[in-house]
Motif scaffolding. Sequence first.
Motif, mmCIF file in Angstrom:
data_model
loop_
_atom_site.group_PDB
_atom_site.id
_atom_site.type_symbol
_atom_site.label_atom_id
_atom_site.label_comp_id
_atom_site.label_asym_id
_atom_site.label_seq_id
_atom_site.Cartn_x
_atom_site.Cartn_y
_atom_site.Cartn_z
ATOM 1 N N GLU A 1 -29.436 173.713 -25.849
ATOM 2 C CA GLU A 1 -28.815 174.638 -26.796
ATOM 3 C C GLU A 1 -28.672 174.007 -28.175
ATOM 4 N N ARG B 1 -25.993 179.946 -14.235
ATOM 5 C CA ARG B 1 -25.597 180.079 -15.643
ATOM 6 C C ARG B 1 -26.813 180.277 -16.536
ATOM 7 N N VAL B 2 -27.932 179.648 -16.163
ATOM 8 C CA VAL B 2 -29.156 179.786 -16.957
ATOM 9 C C VAL B 2 -29.863 181.091 -16.639
ATOM 10 N N ASN C 1 -28.927 183.854 -15.313
ATOM 11 C CA ASN C 1 -28.229 185.101 -15.644
ATOM 12 C C ASN C 1 -28.276 185.408 -17.135
ATOM 13 N N GLU C 2 -28.586 184.399 -17.948
ATOM 14 C CA GLU C 2 -28.679 184.619 -19.391
ATOM 15 C C GLU C 2 -30.114 184.858 -19.858
ATOM 16 N N LEU C 3 -31.079 184.617 -18.981
ATOM 17 C CA LEU C 3 -32.474 184.797 -19.373
ATOM 18 C C LEU C 3 -32.866 186.269 -19.341
#
Length: 304
Positions: A186, A226-227, A229-231
């Motif tokens: 990030e 966490r990754v 679900n944001e993609l």
Amino acid sequence: MLSVIIPIYNMTETLDRCVESVLGQGYDEMEIILVDDGSSDGSGEKCDEWERRDARIKVVHTLNGGLSSARNTGIDASNGKYITFVDADDYVGADTYRPLMNVLSEHKDYDILEFPVCRFYGSPRQEMLSFSEKAYTDMVDYWIGESAYNHTYAWNKLYRRELFDEVRFPVGKVFEDAQTLPLLLEKAKVVATTNTGLYYYVSNPFGITATAKGEEYEMLLDAHLRVINELPRTEMTQSYYLYVLNIQLCVCGLTGKSPRLFGQKIKHPFAVNPLKMKIKSIMLNIVGINKLCKLYSAMYNMSS
């Protein structure tokens, strides 16, 4: 300068090999930080001996806090523009750090530089993880296209020290690399891969990965959820979904808990490899993720 951080906990048998591999790099512009994480087997005394023998080495003794805590202590003590990590049961191939630092000198915009690994060295699973010479400015492209999710290791990368200004490894967690690398990405603007250098990831049947149980795999699942679900679904490849699905099935089998990963149909499941994932893909399409997880939970209970 390069800061090499080596966390150590009861590693008398492998510590000398590890430190010698770093000292033998033929690269003087580095500091080597040995973090003795409350060892009780004489590793701390060995660290002190190494500090007396080479001016590039400095030792920090701490109470036992785990791998993440030891790495964080090393980061706090570091002075280099770049930092890297070595686990005390592993070692670094000859002539690795100098050419890597040359790459960073030539490409001052690189924030992270990833280099090859001999994985599971000394076991039947031994394999090479190699890379092409490539730079990424899109971190999703790196994560998905380079399958970085499958080698989130802390130790086969050199990092610009500034990336850790507000990032630390999660204390009390295992599979901490998978939780930390996305945070670093990030902040990074350019991540590069190279086929220069070599890290030896030595097979350890008593290591964290080899002895992980349900709670530990839940931590790994948390990191990837966490990754994923944001993609955007358009950028999430089927291979990454199957990778996370495999972790989810492991968690369901070991804990009996319901799935937290969303369900998805697999296109061309018969083309999936290896065979175990092919079977899981076919079953996923037929019964869905909830029933598939219940099936794996029942199978684990039968085998235990």
